[in-house]
Design a protein around this motif. Structure first.
Motif, short mmCIF file in Angstrom:
data_model
loop_
_atom_site.label_atom_id
_atom_site.label_comp_id
_atom_site.label_asym_id
_atom_site.label_seq_id
_atom_site.Cartn_x
_atom_site.Cartn_y
_atom_site.Cartn_z
N ARG A 1 -26.71 -15.70 43.24
CA ARG A 1 -27.14 -16.81 44.08
C ARG A 1 -28.66 -16.96 44.04
N GLN A 2 -29.33 -15.80 44.10
CA GLN A 2 -30.79 -15.83 44.12
C GLN A 2 -31.33 -16.46 42.82
N ILE A 3 -30.67 -16.17 41.72
CA ILE A 3 -31.10 -16.77 40.45
C ILE A 3 -31.00 -18.30 40.54
N ILE A 4 -29.88 -18.75 41.10
CA ILE A 4 -29.67 -20.20 41.23
C ILE A 4 -30.78 -20.82 42.09
N LEU A 5 -31.15 -20.11 43.15
CA LEU A 5 -32.22 -20.62 44.01
C LEU A 5 -33.58 -20.57 43.31
N ASP A 6 -33.85 -19.41 42.67
CA ASP A 6 -35.16 -19.23 42.04
C ASP A 6 -35.40 -20.25 40.92
N TYR A 7 -34.36 -20.56 40.20
CA TYR A 7 -34.53 -21.51 39.08
C TYR A 7 -34.31 -22.96 39.53
N ILE B 1 -31.81 -24.59 40.59
CA ILE B 1 -30.67 -25.29 39.98
C ILE B 1 -30.04 -26.20 41.04
N VAL B 2 -29.86 -27.46 40.68
CA VAL B 2 -29.32 -28.41 41.66
C VAL B 2 -27.89 -28.80 41.29
N CYS B 3 -27.17 -29.27 42.28
CA CYS B 3 -25.81 -29.76 42.05
C CYS B 3 -25.91 -31.08 41.28
N PRO B 4 -25.20 -31.20 40.16
CA PRO B 4 -25.31 -32.43 39.38
C PRO B 4 -24.83 -33.67 40.13
N ASP C 1 -21.77 -18.49 37.28
CA ASP C 1 -22.22 -18.08 35.95
C ASP C 1 -22.41 -19.28 35.03
N VAL C 2 -21.56 -20.29 35.20
CA VAL C 2 -21.67 -21.47 34.33
C VAL C 2 -22.93 -22.27 34.67
N LEU C 3 -23.25 -22.36 35.96
CA LEU C 3 -24.49 -23.07 36.35
C LEU C 3 -25.70 -22.40 35.69
N ILE C 4 -25.69 -21.07 35.68
CA ILE C 4 -26.85 -20.36 35.11
C ILE C 4 -26.87 -20.50 33.59
N GLU C 5 -25.68 -20.43 32.98
CA GLU C 5 -25.63 -20.62 31.52
C GLU C 5 -26.14 -22.01 31.13
N ASP C 6 -25.80 -23.00 31.93
CA ASP C 6 -26.29 -24.36 31.64
C ASP C 6 -27.81 -24.42 31.74
N GLN C 7 -28.35 -23.66 32.70
CA GLN C 7 -29.80 -23.62 32.84
C GLN C 7 -30.44 -23.01 31.59
N MET C 8 -29.80 -21.95 31.06
CA MET C 8 -30.34 -21.33 29.83
C MET C 8 -30.30 -22.33 28.68
N ALA C 9 -29.21 -23.10 28.63
CA ALA C 9 -29.08 -24.08 27.55
C ALA C 9 -30.20 -25.13 27.64
N LYS C 10 -30.69 -25.36 28.88
CA LYS C 10 -31.77 -26.35 29.04
C LYS C 10 -33.04 -25.90 28.33
N PHE C 11 -33.29 -24.58 28.37
CA PHE C 11 -34.47 -24.07 27.65
C PHE C 11 -34.30 -24.31 26.15
N ASP C 12 -33.07 -24.11 25.66
CA ASP C 12 -32.81 -24.37 24.24
C ASP C 12 -33.07 -25.84 23.90
N ASP C 13 -32.62 -26.71 24.81
CA ASP C 13 -32.84 -28.15 24.57
C ASP C 13 -34.33 -28.46 24.47
N LYS C 14 -35.10 -27.83 25.39
CA LYS C 14 -36.55 -28.09 25.39
C LYS C 14 -37.17 -27.62 24.09
#
Ligand code: ATP
Length: 515
Positions: A171-177, A179-182, A103-116
């Protein structure tokens, strides 16, 4: 962002260097996500706790405190839902072998859109100068709208997967977006699994058959199971609240970010018992009161925001977080939850004891509804330190590091310094401390130049430095130096107590909450 991370690193090393926070078991190379508070940290922490405690039990006639045990009957955690549902979805990266919360990986991805989006806004603000209308830009710019739509699409999918506890979809969301391991930078992910966060141990001798007990993951249940004891012995009438400060334990999957996420931490929780049907009104009231508590500290109005939950916990019918702008972004410091009558009803069921309240006004018996305010002492500590940590460029070209802590929270309130070690100045300084020590945490310092001594006090956030000099010996006056402005004034020794008390008293903060 890089700059902010830099600030965070500095804050962590400052916390260690000046006796605020140490890694637990450091000489044994540390214990992950467990920390100890040092000589200054414990004072700051105690002051935060006192500020919270007084704001609950002094300002509200109908709020009382308790201190319940960490160990509780194991069935309590069955009744509360923690045995079955206190899980986090975890995922491993096969290359780095690092573990993450999905859930945190996906939340971080959402925050990236905010950054953009924010970058687009910044660019446009520069381009248009004074004529820039941010609101209009956000509402109409093509790129901004595109990022916004992408974020919302992700948000909807994420909320659904969470609510359905659909691990495959997470998991599918992580794959679709993508998201990579930092750490490894790869998308080589394992399945998502549920992981229970409770620590357990055994109680009693094995000969008699030991009982599995848990270290409490929240203090709230100690309040629920004592609700009737307090209501009866305290003759409490609904609405009323019970407050508690105490340790809680969670086997967090990802325990980085210093004291933000620890395995052993401290909570300040208050359960407010209300009439069924009135809970949302009280939820709104407590939201307001709690935000005022935070804002009274003066750490910056813009550093707070509410964040409503996407996934309501199994017990809640409304929930929000108070988030604070940490050096690593806006993060939850406190949760405010409308927990319905879930916990009390469940304890009735599991214990077989009635936990009802007879309402003398309506002449009805019912299981009360509950509003909970729950804040982590350590996260609060981190937010105060992060906001207070300041590097200032001085006129003489030097930089000073100063903790601009709210005076009421500062570990040491006043440092008393003899200008030199001669002519009876040390004795005079000691006499001043002997008078002030009944009211304030004082520190005596005679080593190094006065300038260096001031810097040491700045670094731990001491609001006042008092210097005894030659003139003191003739007229009983001293200089008092103010931390933030670095200005100095000459005052009579017998004025000191009044000047300091006026600034450091919790009273000023508490009054602001009630305004
Ligand atoms: P998160 O989503 O960050 O894990 P949470 O929503 O699980 O937090 P709650 O169960 O609502 O947190 O706990 C209430 C408060 O306790 C949080 O707002 C936070 O301040 C504090 N807290 C929770 N877990 C930790 C932890 N591992 N370390 C430090 N503080 C914590």
């Amino acid at each position: 962002m890089a700059q902010q991370e830099d600030v965070f690193k500095k804050l962590v090393s400052h916390s260690k260097e000046y006796g605020f926070v140490f890694q637990s078991s450091e000489i044994y190379d540390g214990l992950s996500a467990v920390y100890d508070y040092g000589q200054n940290g414990v004072e700051l922490k105690n002051n935060i706790k006192k500020y919270w405690w007084d704001s609950m039990v002094l300002l509200h006639e109908n709020v009382v405190g308790i201190d319940s045990a960490i160990f509780m009957h194991p069935t309590i955690w069955k009744a509360s839902g923690h045995v079955d549902a206190f899980n986090d979805p975890l995922i491993d990266n096969k290359d780095s072998k690092k573990r993450y919360r999905a859930d945190v990986l996906i939340e971080d991805q959402m925050a990236k859109f905010d950054d953009k989006i924010n970058k687009e806004v910044e660019k446009a603000a520069k381009r248009f100068g004074e004529s820039f209308d941010e609101e209009q830009f956000r509402a109409t710019n093509g790129r901004v709208l595109e990022y916004q739509a992408k974020k919302e699409e992700l948000h909807t999918r994420f909320a659904k997967a969470l609510n359905d506890s659909n691990l495959e979809d997470l998991r599918q969301i992580i794959l679709d977006y993508e998201i990579v391991c930092p750490i490894s930078g790869t998308k080589n992910w394992t399945e998502v699994r549920q992981f229970n966060l409770m620590f357990s141990t055994e109680m009693g001798s094995t000969a008699e058959g030991a009982m599995k007990v848990y270290l409490r993951p929240e203090t709230a249940q100690g309040i629920f199971v004592n609700y009737l004891n307090v209501q009866k012995t305290g003759r409490m009438k609904i609405p009323f609240g019970i407050a508690q400060i105490g340790k809680a334990f969670r086997n967090e999957i990802v325990a980085r970010q210093f004291i933000f996420r620890m395995r052993e931490f401290e909570q300040m929780e208050m359960q407010f018992f209300v009439r069924p049907g009135e809970e949302l009104e009280w939820f709104a009231k407590w939201k307001d009161t709690r935000l005022k508590w935070h804002k009274a500290l003066g750490l910056g109005e813009k550093k707070y925001r509410f964040h409503d939950h996407d996934k309501l916990a199994h017990y809640a019918n409304a929930a929000t977080d108070i988030e604070f702008e940490m050096p690593f972004g806006f993060k939850e410091v406190e949760g405010i939850h409308s927990r319905t009558n879930f916990d009390l009803s469940s304890h009735e069921q599991y214990s077989g004891k009635k936990l009802q309240y007879f309402d003398p006004e309506t002449k009805e018996s019912y299981v009360p509804y509950v509003i909970e305010t729950s804040i982590g002492v350590d996260r609060m500590f981190l937010s105060v330190m992060a906001a207070a940590y300041t590097e200032e460029q001085l006129e003489n070209g030097e930089t000073r590091v100063v903790l601009k802590l709210p005076a009421a929270l500062a570990p040491v309130k006043v440092a008393v310094m003899p200008l030199t070690k001669k002519d009876g100045m040390p004795d005079k300084a000691r006499q001043i401390i002997d008078d002030l020590k009944f009211d304030f945490k004082c520190q005596y310092d005679e080593k190094d130049s006065i300038g260096k001594r001031y810097r040491r006090q700045d670094a731990i956030g001491t609001p006042f430095c008092v210097t005894v000099d030659h003139q003191t010996l003739t007229d009983n006056t001293v200089t008092i130096r103010f931390r933030d402005t670095m200005t100095q004034e000459r005052v009579a020794i017998d004025q000191l107590r009044g000047i300091i008390a006026d600034q450091v008293s919790l009273r000023n903060l508490l009054k602001k909450i009630t305004e």
